[in-house]
Design an enzyme around this catalytic site. Structure first.
Site, short mmCIF file in Angstrom:
data_model
loop_
_atom_site.label_atom_id
_atom_site.label_comp_id
_atom_site.label_asym_id
_atom_site.label_seq_id
_atom_site.Cartn_x
_atom_site.Cartn_y
_atom_site.Cartn_z
N LYS A 96 7.66 -1.84 4.96
CA LYS A 96 7.17 -1.24 3.73
C LYS A 96 6.74 0.18 4.08
CE LYS A 96 3.24 -1.23 0.59
NZ LYS A 96 1.93 -1.84 0.25
N GLY A 184 -2.92 -2.17 -7.38
CA GLY A 184 -3.64 -2.03 -8.64
C GLY A 184 -3.79 -3.31 -9.45
#
Length: 255
Positions: A96, A184
């Site tokens: 990632k 988030g």
């Protein structure tokens, strides 16, 4: 089935491994989540040091695919160096790519992210870049050859949920690679909405690790993602301006 590069997963929940109160609650939450992919910051792991405790020792690693990330990098060169370190450890060829461009918002640097992704793709990595909800950037990363794109719902660890559902839906509509909403997410409702908007998966951490009961929240996220995906595949009824009776008027008996 979620397919990323050559890998296939039944679960669409990717789980982070930081901020848990202890290794035991972390292990229980991971198991309750049903995840098959665990992500962690390479810079925070003592990959080459024996006798240094880490969460990997608590888990049956045959059950999971590891997704190292380049958290802490602020330039493409730093991200590439961290990725190479991870690959040298033999953990996984997936990475990632996370290159932070703003220390206050922790939003990614689009230029350095593109640069790092291109270098790592050329070196044979399976690349999953963390991005903002920029529609054009997501497309550029896909065209570059990235195996998935990972737009954020809102700033990392903020728990604000999906701030811009319109952009997120645009990204999912145009993508031919998996779209994994990353960062988030604060509640199961946020995770379900991400899936209803067409996301292929959700990566989260703080929403589980900072919950009052991480194990229950991990299970809640698992169910929310499953429900959201089913809802997306089923197809939502159209919204109407006025009420519409659910029972037909034909055949009704009037006195």
């Amino acid at each position: 089935m979620l397919k990323i590069g050559p890998y296939e997963f039944n679960s669409r929940l990717l789980l982070g491994t930081g901020k848990y109160p202890n290794f035991d609650s972390q292990k229980e939450a991971v198991e309750a989540s049903g995840t098959e992919v665990l992500t962690f910051a390479v810079r925070r792991m003592n990959l080459f040091e024996a006798n240094q405790p880490n969460f990997l020792e608590k888990l049956d690693l045959k059950k999971y695919k590891l997704l190292p990330n380049t958290a802490g990098a602020s330039t493409a060169d730093e991200a590439v160096r961290i990725a190479r370190l991870s690959k040298a450890s033999g953990l996984c060829d997936m990475i990632k790519v996370e290159v932070i461009g703003c220390s206050k918002t922790l939003l990614p640097d689009p230029f350095e992210t593109l640069k790092a992704a291109e270098i790592l793709l050329n070196e044979g990595f399976i690349v999953l870049p963390y991005t903002s909800d920029d529609v054009v950037l997501a497309k550029r990363l896909e065209e570059l050859g990235c195996h998935a794109v990972m737009p954020c719902a809102s700033p990392i660890g903020s728990g604000q949920g999906i701030i811009n559902p319109v952009n997120l839906e645009f990204i999912t509509m145009q993508a031919d690679v998996p779209v994994i909403v990353d960062a988030g997410i604060g509640s199961p409702a946020d995770a379900a909405l991400a899936m209803e908007l067409g996301a292929d998966g959700v990566l989260l951490n703080t929403a589980v690790s900072s919950a009052n009961d991480p194990v229950k929240m991990a299970k809640a996220m698992k169910l929310a993602i499953e429900a959201g995906r089913l809802g997306y595949e089923a197809g939502r009824m159209p919204k109407k301006r006025y009420a519409s009776a659910s029972s037909p008027a034909e055949g009704m008996i009037f006195s």
